[in-house]
Scaffold this active site. Structure first.
Site, PDB file in Angstrom:
ATOM      1  N   ALA A 172       0.824  -1.203   0.000  1.00 42.58           N
ATOM      2  CA  ALA A 172       0.000   0.000   0.000  1.00 42.58           C
ATOM      3  C   ALA A 172       0.858   1.252   0.000  1.00 42.58           C
ATOM      4  O   ALA A 172       2.010   1.249   0.441  1.00 42.58           O
ATOM      5  CB  ALA A 172      -0.916  -0.001   1.221  1.00 42.58           C
ATOM      6  N   CYS A 173       0.261   2.333  -0.502  1.00 43.87           N
ATOM      7  CA  CYS A 173       0.885   3.659  -0.431  1.00 43.87           C
ATOM      8  C   CYS A 173      -0.209   4.632  -0.008  1.00 43.87           C
ATOM      9  O   CYS A 173      -0.966   4.351   0.915  1.00 43.87           O
ATOM     10  CB  CYS A 173       1.536   4.036  -1.759  1.00 43.87           C
ATOM     11  N   GLY A 174      -0.317   5.779  -0.676  1.00 46.75           N
ATOM     12  CA  GLY A 174      -1.373   6.713  -0.342  1.00 46.75           C
ATOM     13  C   GLY A 174      -2.656   6.463  -1.108  1.00 46.75           C
ATOM     14  O   GLY A 174      -3.754   6.696  -0.597  1.00 46.75           O
TER      15      GLY A 174
ATOM     16  N   GLY B 121      -2.449   3.994  -4.346  1.00 42.87           N
ATOM     17  CA  GLY B 121      -2.314   2.749  -5.088  1.00 42.87           C
ATOM     18  C   GLY B 121      -1.273   2.772  -6.175  1.00 42.87           C
ATOM     19  O   GLY B 121      -0.804   1.711  -6.611  1.00 42.87           O
TER      20      GLY B 121
END
Length: 459
Positions: free
Chosen positions: A410-412, A414
């Site tokens: 995960a990131c902020g 996708g």
């Protein structure tokens, strides 16, 4: 000539977090400050006003983009203004501290402001004896100062102390003097988050936390503590800018290649970069390709994750702008752009080639998987899923073995997470899923509160 606010046109590169400036000199001529090699926006602004670029100035040897000054010198005959201490290997007017350049009514005074780089100059814009504003490059930036570690860890503290003295010098200017930095929010040259890209000396004396440091040692400690990681290509561009980027005599193109030719490129050590949106990549992609969605940050991740020495082929969507791919690559020195896959993934599959897929999961479907967060350390510290493993995207190639089994990455939103998944797949992992969303989505779905800080999160 007199100066009005609309004589200065900021040109913001949101992806790299930088601002160039076009200064209308009032007589059909203009000054370009810290222009990148991607001159599209600057040229359009100049054309709208009927301006010829007569001067092209650089505050320092940029590490995050190739300068457009040499190109402007070639195309418009612009006089290139830069620090004499930079030892640039092309024709330019070398300036030292206190030197002034007559712009025709206005004047530009060079101020030595080392710190971000050794040869850094700020440029004070004068109307007679009145200080209008100062182009501060990577010295004083809005609510911070640019990083001082680009010349090596052994020089970081020395340059941070030089940065302290440079900022103190700039704050001696009148409070109403405008501050026009190059680096701003989104820049890996140590700019903090925020929306303001310009300021005044007075406002910075009130709001800049580094200027609130009680002494030089405190300033140095605060600045060095703020330094995160930066893209690998930063280590190369300063020297290329010193030598001078190659002049382009034609619009760079991205020709078509067949699926068979793309296979041959990969077999010969080339890389395939898939620039489609994350969801499209997840649904089907060339095995071994790298997902870097085409958006403002495309250049950053291209330059961080791939070498500039191997040929690149691109998989694109039907409506994506090939010129945007080319210019984002060229502005950071990536010129071995071999092709784009003609016909995209449909042509690849029609040729009988295999495709890979990646699970792209909403938060409710990601329950039970180890959570791997690939954002920058400052983002992670500001709020993350409890128990998340933190592996920054920029270091993931070397740390692929540290990712737990069966993770959701995960990131902020996708995009970076899909890039991370593609790196892990290139390393042989087949158990990767990507979160369609960010930590707040995941925490809300699973009844959690986001944690802060970085303790106990590394593998």
């Amino acid at each position: 000539m007199g100066f009005a606010d609309d004589h200065l046109i900021p040109l913001v590169d949101e992806g790299l977090g930088n601002s160039a400036y076009l200064l209308d000199l009032g007589d059909g001529r203009a000054l370009a400050m810290d222009a990148s090699r991607d001159l599209r926006a600057l040229r359009a602004a100049a054309e709208r006003r009927g301006l010829r670029i007569a001067f092209a100035a650089d505050t320092h040897l940029h590490a995050d983009f190739l300068s457009g000054a040499v190109q402007l010198g070639h195309d418009t005959g612009a006089t290139i203004l830069a620090s004499a201490a930079g030892r640039r290997a092309f024709g330019h007017q070398g300036l030292a501290d206190g030197d002034e350049v007559d712009l025709g009514g206005l004047a530009l005074r060079a101020l030595a402001t080392p710190g971000h780089t050794d040869e850094h100059l700020s440029f004070l814009l004068l109307d007679g004896g009145r200080e209008l504003g100062v182009f501060t490059g990577g010295s004083l930036i809005v609510n911070s100062a640019a990083r001082t570690d680009l010349l090596g860890a052994d020089r970081t503290e020395e340059l941070a102390r030089a940065q302290y003295r440079s900022l103190k010098r700039l704050t001696e200017l009148p409070d109403e003097t405008a501050v026009w930095p190059t680096h701003g929010a989104g820049s890996f040259c140590s700019a903090p988050p925020g929306t303001k890209r310009t300021s005044t000396i007075g406002a910075q004396k009130q709001a800049n936390p580094l200027l609130a440091a009680p002494d030089e040692d405190s300033f140095v400690d605060r600045l060095i503590a703020s330094l995160g990681t930066y893209p690998a290509y930063f280590d190369r561009l300063g020297e290329i800018n010193r030598r001078g980027p190659a002049v382009l005599t034609a619009q760079p193109a991205l020709p078509d290649l067949s699926a068979q030719q793309v296979r041959a490129l990969m077999a010969d050590g080339g890389h395939v970069v898939d620039v489609r949106p994350a969801a499209d990549y997840a649904a089907g992609h060339i095995p071994g390709s790298l997902s870097i969605p085409l958006r403002g940050q495309f250049a950053t991740w291209l330059g961080w994750l791939l070498p500039d020495t191997a040929p690149l082929a691109f998989v694109t969507g039907a409506d994506q702008d090939l010129g945007e791919i080319v210019w984002q690559a060229y502005k950071i020195g990536y010129e071995r752009l071999a092709s784009r896959l003609a016909g995209g993934m449909d042509a690849w599959i029609a040729d009988g080639n295999p495709k890979a897929t990646t699970a792209f999961l909403t938060a409710d479907r990601a329950a039970g998987r180890p959570y791997v967060d690939v954002r920058q350390e400052a983002e992670f510290a500001a709020g993350h899923v409890p128990g998340a493993v933190h592996l920054e995207l920029g270091s993931l190639t070397a740390a692929a073995g540290d990712a737990p089994t069966g993770p959701v990455v995960a990131c902020g939103h996708g995009e970076r997470a899909m890039t991370a998944a593609s790196l892990l797949e290139r390393a042989g992992r087949t158990d990767i899923a990507v979160l369609d969303g960010g930590p707040a989505d995941y925490a809300a779905t699973h009844g959690q509160q986001l944690a802060q800080g970085t303790e106990g999160t590394r593998p």
